[in-house]
Motif scaffolding. Structure first.
Motif, PDB file in Angstrom:
ATOM      1  N   GLU A  28      39.827 -17.859  38.642  1.00 46.53           N
ATOM      2  CA  GLU A  28      38.631 -17.363  37.964  1.00 46.53           C
ATOM      3  C   GLU A  28      38.780 -17.437  36.441  1.00 46.53           C
ATOM      4  O   GLU A  28      39.849 -17.172  35.892  1.00 46.53           O
ATOM      5  N   ILE A  29      37.686 -17.781  35.790  1.00 48.01           N
ATOM      6  CA  ILE A  29      37.584 -17.749  34.335  1.00 48.01           C
ATOM      7  C   ILE A  29      36.596 -16.636  34.008  1.00 48.01           C
ATOM      8  O   ILE A  29      35.410 -16.739  34.323  1.00 48.01           O
ATOM      9  N   ALA A  30      37.096 -15.575  33.414  1.00 51.25           N
ATOM     10  CA  ALA A  30      36.218 -14.422  33.176  1.00 51.25           C
ATOM     11  C   ALA A  30      35.033 -14.781  32.285  1.00 51.25           C
ATOM     12  O   ALA A  30      33.886 -14.434  32.584  1.00 51.25           O
ATOM     13  N   PHE A  31      35.306 -15.505  31.186  1.00 47.91           N
ATOM     14  CA  PHE A  31      34.244 -15.913  30.261  1.00 47.91           C
ATOM     15  C   PHE A  31      34.525 -17.318  29.767  1.00 47.91           C
ATOM     16  O   PHE A  31      35.661 -17.642  29.427  1.00 47.91           O
ATOM     17  N   SER A  32      33.480 -18.153  29.715  1.00 55.68           N
ATOM     18  CA  SER A  32      33.651 -19.530  29.249  1.00 55.68           C
ATOM     19  C   SER A  32      32.644 -19.845  28.152  1.00 55.68           C
ATOM     20  O   SER A  32      31.534 -19.296  28.123  1.00 55.68           O
ATOM     21  N   ALA A  33      33.060 -20.730  27.246  1.00 61.71           N
ATOM     22  CA  ALA A  33      32.195 -21.186  26.151  1.00 61.71           C
ATOM     23  C   ALA A  33      32.436 -22.675  25.947  1.00 61.71           C
ATOM     24  O   ALA A  33      33.137 -23.323  26.742  1.00 61.71           O
ATOM     25  N   ARG A  34      31.860 -23.219  24.869  1.00 62.30           N
ATOM     26  CA  ARG A  34      31.906 -24.664  24.673  1.00 62.30           C
ATOM     27  C   ARG A  34      32.460 -25.058  23.310  1.00 62.30           C
ATOM     28  O   ARG A  34      32.620 -24.222  22.422  1.00 62.30           O
ATOM     29  N   GLU A  35      32.711 -26.353  23.182  1.00 59.94           N
ATOM     30  CA  GLU A  35      33.335 -26.923  22.000  1.00 59.94           C
ATOM     31  C   GLU A  35      32.648 -26.477  20.707  1.00 59.94           C
ATOM     32  O   GLU A  35      31.478 -26.126  20.680  1.00 59.94           O
ATOM     33  N   GLN A  36      33.462 -26.535  19.635  1.00 62.58           N
ATOM     34  CA  GLN A  36      32.995 -26.211  18.292  1.00 62.58           C
ATOM     35  C   GLN A  36      32.500 -24.774  18.163  1.00 62.58           C
ATOM     36  O   GLN A  36      31.597 -24.475  17.395  1.00 62.58           O
ATOM     37  N   PHE A  37      33.117 -23.884  18.950  1.00 63.04           N
ATOM     38  CA  PHE A  37      32.827 -22.453  18.858  1.00 63.04           C
ATOM     39  C   PHE A  37      31.364 -22.145  19.167  1.00 63.04           C
ATOM     40  O   PHE A  37      30.737 -21.296  18.534  1.00 63.04           O
ATOM     41  N   THR A  38      30.799 -22.851  20.152  1.00 67.65           N
ATOM     42  CA  THR A  38      29.405 -22.649  20.523  1.00 67.65           C
ATOM     43  C   THR A  38      29.286 -21.887  21.839  1.00 67.65           C
ATOM     44  O   THR A  38      30.214 -21.844  22.638  1.00 67.65           O
ATOM     45  N   TRP A  39      28.122 -21.291  22.029  1.00 66.07           N
ATOM     46  CA  TRP A  39      27.787 -20.504  23.220  1.00 66.07           C
ATOM     47  C   TRP A  39      28.723 -19.310  23.391  1.00 66.07           C
ATOM     48  O   TRP A  39      29.012 -18.870  24.500  1.00 66.07           O
ATOM     49  N   LEU A  40      29.136 -18.759  22.249  1.00 66.69           N
ATOM     50  CA  LEU A  40      29.804 -17.458  22.200  1.00 66.69           C
ATOM     51  C   LEU A  40      28.866 -16.411  21.600  1.00 66.69           C
ATOM     52  O   LEU A  40      29.281 -15.290  21.312  1.00 66.69           O
ATOM     53  N   ASP A  41      27.621 -16.780  21.405  1.00 69.69           N
ATOM     54  CA  ASP A  41      26.701 -16.020  20.557  1.00 69.69           C
ATOM     55  C   ASP A  41      26.620 -14.541  20.902  1.00 69.69           C
ATOM     56  O   ASP A  41      26.674 -13.686  20.020  1.00 69.69           O
ATOM     57  N   VAL A  54      27.209 -16.789  14.080  1.00 66.51           N
ATOM     58  CA  VAL A  54      27.594 -17.919  13.228  1.00 66.51           C
ATOM     59  C   VAL A  54      26.403 -18.366  12.391  1.00 66.51           C
ATOM     60  O   VAL A  54      26.572 -19.100  11.410  1.00 66.51           O
ATOM     61  N   PHE A  55      25.208 -17.944  12.762  1.00 67.30           N
ATOM     62  CA  PHE A  55      23.989 -18.351  12.077  1.00 67.30           C
ATOM     63  C   PHE A  55      23.446 -17.214  11.198  1.00 67.30           C
ATOM     64  O   PHE A  55      23.728 -16.041  11.396  1.00 67.30           O
ATOM     65  N   GLY A  56      22.592 -17.593  10.231  1.00 66.64           N
ATOM     66  CA  GLY A  56      21.797 -16.630   9.503  1.00 66.64           C
ATOM     67  C   GLY A  56      22.562 -15.864   8.441  1.00 66.64           C
ATOM     68  O   GLY A  56      23.747 -16.078   8.183  1.00 66.64           O
ATOM     69  N   GLY A  57      21.844 -14.951   7.791  1.00 70.34           N
ATOM     70  CA  GLY A  57      22.409 -14.130   6.742  1.00 70.34           C
ATOM     71  C   GLY A  57      22.027 -12.677   6.930  1.00 70.34           C
ATOM     72  O   GLY A  57      21.149 -12.348   7.738  1.00 70.34           O
ATOM     73  N   VAL A  58      22.677 -11.811   6.154  1.00 72.62           N
ATOM     74  CA  VAL A  58      22.425 -10.374   6.265  1.00 72.62           C
ATOM     75  C   VAL A  58      22.637  -9.742   4.895  1.00 72.62           C
ATOM     76  O   VAL A  58      23.520 -10.157   4.140  1.00 72.62           O
ATOM     77  N   PRO A  59      21.809  -8.764   4.503  1.00 70.67           N
ATOM     78  CA  PRO A  59      22.009  -8.095   3.206  1.00 70.67           C
ATOM     79  C   PRO A  59      23.282  -7.248   3.210  1.00 70.67           C
ATOM     80  O   PRO A  59      23.485  -6.427   4.099  1.00 70.67           O
ATOM     81  N   VAL A  60      24.141  -7.476   2.214  1.00 71.92           N
ATOM     82  CA  VAL A  60      25.369  -6.700   2.060  1.00 71.92           C
ATOM     83  C   VAL A  60      25.567  -6.422   0.565  1.00 71.92           C
ATOM     84  O   VAL A  60      25.690  -7.366  -0.228  1.00 71.92           O
ATOM     85  N   ASP A  61      25.569  -5.156   0.208  1.00 69.66           N
ATOM     86  CA  ASP A  61      25.828  -4.753  -1.185  1.00 69.66           C
ATOM     87  C   ASP A  61      24.950  -5.503  -2.186  1.00 69.66           C
ATOM     88  O   ASP A  61      25.424  -6.014  -3.205  1.00 69.66           O
ATOM     89  N   SER A  97      40.615 -21.204  28.499  1.00 64.71           N
ATOM     90  CA  SER A  97      41.609 -21.780  27.588  1.00 64.71           C
ATOM     91  C   SER A  97      41.128 -23.075  26.953  1.00 64.71           C
ATOM     92  O   SER A  97      41.661 -23.506  25.926  1.00 64.71           O
ATOM     93  N   GLU A  98      40.117 -23.702  27.544  1.00 68.47           N
ATOM     94  CA  GLU A  98      39.585 -24.967  27.033  1.00 68.47           C
ATOM     95  C   GLU A  98      38.270 -24.777  26.285  1.00 68.47           C
ATOM     96  O   GLU A  98      37.517 -25.728  26.103  1.00 68.47           O
ATOM     97  N   PHE A  99      38.013 -23.553  25.828  1.00 71.04           N
ATOM     98  CA  PHE A  99      36.690 -23.270  25.261  1.00 71.04           C
ATOM     99  C   PHE A  99      36.394 -24.078  24.002  1.00 71.04           C
ATOM    100  O   PHE A  99      35.241 -24.317  23.676  1.00 71.04           O
ATOM    101  N   MET A 100      37.411 -24.526  23.282  1.00 64.79           N
ATOM    102  CA  MET A 100      37.157 -25.290  22.062  1.00 64.79           C
ATOM    103  C   MET A 100      36.972 -26.781  22.322  1.00 64.79           C
ATOM    104  O   MET A 100      36.629 -27.528  21.399  1.00 64.79           O
ATOM    105  N   THR A 101      37.185 -27.216  23.541  1.00 67.52           N
ATOM    106  CA  THR A 101      37.023 -28.640  23.853  1.00 67.52           C
ATOM    107  C   THR A 101      36.069 -28.891  25.008  1.00 67.52           C
ATOM    108  O   THR A 101      35.775 -30.043  25.316  1.00 67.52           O
ATOM    109  N   ASN A 102      35.581 -27.850  25.664  1.00 67.29           N
ATOM    110  CA  ASN A 102      34.671 -28.027  26.791  1.00 67.29           C
ATOM    111  C   ASN A 102      33.410 -28.777  26.375  1.00 67.29           C
ATOM    112  O   ASN A 102      32.645 -28.303  25.541  1.00 67.29           O
TER     113      ASN A 102
END
Length: 519
Positions: free
Chosen positions: A216-229, A239-246, A276-281
Motif C-alpha cells: 500500500e501507498i498511503a499517499f501518492s503525488a506526481r512529478e515536479q512536486f505536483t498534486w500535493l496541493d 505553490v501558487f498565488g500570493g498572500v499579504p504578509v507584513d 517514494s517515486e512522487f518526484m518522478t511519477n
C-alpha cells in the motif's frame, strides 16, 4: 549525483498544472485602454469567419480542413460562423502564444486562464460589456456574477469566463478510499493534520487492500512536486498565488507556512507514507498505481470523482471499493485550508483583430443555450444522440468511437454543471457521487489574493513568475523532502530567491495589490 539531481535531469521542464487564478494569462492594472468601438445594430447575416486559438487539452483533436469535420461543421451551421480553430499543445500553450504574439500573429479569439495579460497591456482586447448586453442573453443568465467580476479590468469585461466544474470555487480535492478507512477502523474523516497522519499510518500498517503484500501507498503525488496541493493546503499554503504578509504581497511558496508544510511532507516521506517515486511519477504511472488498489489518498480534480470510482469498479468488480472526497484537514492555527479559490476555469478573450465581435459573442451565447449545452454534452443530434418528446437518448459508445467527445467538451464547455444533462450522460449513481464531491468542494478552499494579477516575471527562468513554482522552488522542495538538505535550507532558498530578482517581483505585486484593494 544526488536523488534530486536525478529527477531534475529527467524532468527539468516545470509541469504547470492548470489553475485559473495563477495562470500567466491573467492581468489587471490601472491603465485604461482606448475605448472599443460600439457594437453594431445587428450581427452579420452571412457566415462570419473568425480565428480561434485554444488548447488541445492533451487530447486527440481533428486536423486538416476543420469545416469538413462533422462536429465543427454542425457548430458552424448552428452559429452562422466559420470558426478557424487552432489547437495548440496544452503543455506549450502559453509559450507558443507568446511567440506568435511577438511575431505579430493575433487570433480573433484566444482561450486563456483569465484575461490575457500581454494582450490587455498592449491594448489588443475588446471590452465586451455592450456586446454581451445585446448579443449574450444566455451568457448573462447562466454565468454567475462573480465569474464576470473576475474578468473585469477597470470596471469593464474583457473576456467570457467559463464556470468551474460543479460550480464550485476550487479545482483540487482530496480523495480517500473510504473502504480502506473502514478496513482500518477509521470512522470519521480526519479534521487535523495529526489525524490525517494517523490515517496514513493505518493505511501503511494494516493491509487495507487485503492482499497481504504490504504494497500500500498511503499517499501518492506526481512529478515536479505536483498534486500535493491539499496536503500543502492543510498548512494554509500553496505553490501558487500570493498572500499579504507584513504589508507586502509575497508568494505563498516563500512563507513560513510553506516551510511548515514541507516539514510535514518530509515526515510523510521519511515514514514511508508518501510514494517514494512522487518526484518522478508520470501521469500514467500515477494513475496505474491508484487503479491497482495501491493508493489510499490522492489529490485531483473534483469533476473526475466518478471517473475514478467507475474505473475502480470495473477493475475490481464485486469488491465494493469506494472513493470519497474529504474536506482538507487543518494544521494547528490554520483557518483556511484546501486549494486557492477561483470563480472561473478558462476565459475567451476577443481581440481587436476580430472584424465582427457581435457574431463571436453570439457564437459563445449559443453554446450555453439549451441546444448548445446538448451539443457540448452529447454531440450531433441524429448521430450521437436523439431527442424525442423531451427525452434524450445518448450513444456514448458512438461518441467515444468517433473520438469527438473529449475534445468537444474540453473546447466548448462554458457552464460547470447541468444536473439533468449529467444524469443522461453518466447516470443517477454518477451524478450522486459528483454532487457529494462538489458539496465538499464548496466548503473548501483558501482566499485568492492574486486573482487577476499581472504576470510579473524575473529575467532568470529559475526565479520564474510571481506566484508560480519556479525550478528553484521545485528543486528546493525536493531536496528538503528527500533528505538532501535540512528543513532550514528553505530559508536559504527564500533569501536567494529574493536577492536574484524576487524582491523586485514582490515590490511589483505589492503595488498591484495595494492599488486594486483600496478601501
Amino acid at each position: 549525483m544526488n536523488k534530486v539531481k536525478k529527477w531534475m535531469v529527467v524532468t527539468l521542464a516545470l509541469s504547470m498544472t492548470a489553475m485559473a487564478a495563477c495562470s500567466t494569462g491573467n492581468e489587471k492594472n490601472t491603465v485604461e485602454p482606448a475605448a472599443s468601438k460600439a457594437p453594431p445594430a445587428e450581427a452579420s447575416k452571412d457566415p462570419v469567419k473568425f480565428t480561434f486559438w485554444t488548447t488541445d487539452g492533451n487530447q486527440a483533436v481533428p486536423g486538416g480542413n476543420l469545416m469538413e469535420d462533422p462536429t465543427i461543421k454542425y457548430l458552424a451551421e448552428k452559429t452562422n460562423t466559420i470558426p478557424e480553430i487552432t489547437f495548440l499543445p496544452h503543455g506549450q500553450l502559453d509559450n507558443q502564444k507568446r511567440v506568435k504574439f511577438a511575431s505579430g500573429e493575433l487570433p480573433d479569439v484566444s482561450m486563456d486562464f483569465g484575461v490575457n495579460g500581454d494582450l490587455f497591456r498592449n491594448n489588443q482586447l475588446i471590452a465586451l460589456d455592450e456586446y454581451i448586453e445585446q448579443y449574450g442573453p444566455n451568457l448573462k443568465k447562466e454565468i454567475p456574477q462573480e465569474a464576470w467580476d473576475a474578468v473585469k479590468r477597470n470596471g469593464k469585461i474583457y473576456a467570457i469566463p467559463t464556470v468551474q466544474y460543479g460550480n464550485i470555487p476550487v479545482n483540487r480535492i482530496m480523495y480517500v478510499r473510504k473502504d480502506w478507512m473502514n478496513k482500518v477502523g477509521i470512522t470519521e474523516n480526519p479534521k487535523t493534520s495529526d489525524e490525517f497522519l494517523a490515517m496514513l499510518r493505518a493505511f501503511r500498517d494494516k493491509d487495507p487492500n487485503g492482499n497481504g503484500q504490504k504494497d500500500e501507498i498511503a499517499f501518492s503525488a506526481r512529478e515536479q512536486f505536483t498534486w500535493l496541493d491539499n496536503v500543502l493546503g492543510m498548512f494554509g499554503t500553496s505553490v501558487f498565488g500570493g498572500v499579504p504578509v507584513d504589508g507586502q504581497l509575497v508568494p505563498r511558496n516563500t512563507t513560513q507556512e510553506m516551510k511548515n508544510a514541507l516539514g510535514f511532507v518530509k515526515q510523510l516521506y521519511d515514514e514511508k507514507l508518501l510514494d517514494s517515486e512522487f518526484m518522478t511519477n508520470k501521469r500514467n504511472t500515477w494513475e496505474q498505481k491508484i487503479l491497482s488498489d495501491k493508493v489510499g489518498v490522492w489529490v485531483h480534480a473534483p469533476n473526475l470523482a466518478w471517473d475514478w470510482q467507475d474505473k475502480l469498479n470495473k477493475a475490481y468488480p464485486g469488491k465494493e471499493l469506494e472513493v470519497i472526497a474529504i474536506p482538507t484537514p487543518k494544521a494547528p492555527g490554520v483557518t483556511e485550508s484546501g486549494f486557492i479559490k477561483t470563480p472561473f476555469n478558462q476565459a475567451f478573450n476577443i481581440t481587436k483583430n476580430a472584424k465582427d465581435p457581435a457574431a463571436i459573442v453570439k457564437f459563445f451565447d449559443w453554446l450555453v443555450s439549451e441546444e448548445g449545452q446538448e451539443f457540448v454534452s452529447f454531440g450531433i443530434p441524429g448521430v450521437t444522440y436523439t431527442k424525442e418528446n423531451g427525452k434524450i437518448t445518448y450513444n456514448a459508445q458512438k461518441d467515444a468511437d468517433d473520438k469527438t467527445d473529449l475534445w468537444r467538451k474540453g473546447t466548448f464547455t462554458i457552464l460547470g454543471w447541468n444536473e439533468e444533462l449529467e444524469k443522461v450522460k453518466l447516470g443517477e449513481k454518477a451524478v450522486a457521487k459528483l454532487k457529494e464531491v462538489y458539496a465538499v468542494g464548496n466548503a473548501d478552499g483558501m482566499t485568492n489574493y492574486t486573482l487577476g494579477i499581472p504576470p510579473f516575471k524575473a529575467a532568470q527562468p529559475e526565479i520564474g513568475e510571481f506566484g508560480t513554482a519556479g525550478t528553484m522552488f521545485v528543486e528546493t522542495a525536493g531536496r528538503i523532502v528527500m533528505g538532501d538538505q535540512p528543513l532550514e535550507y528553505f530559508d536559504e532558498y527564500v533569501a536567494t530567491w529574493k536577492k536574484q530578482g524576487g524582491d523586485d517581483l514582490i515590490k511589483q505585486a505589492t503595488e498591484w495589490y495595494n492599488t486594486n484593494n483600496k478601501k
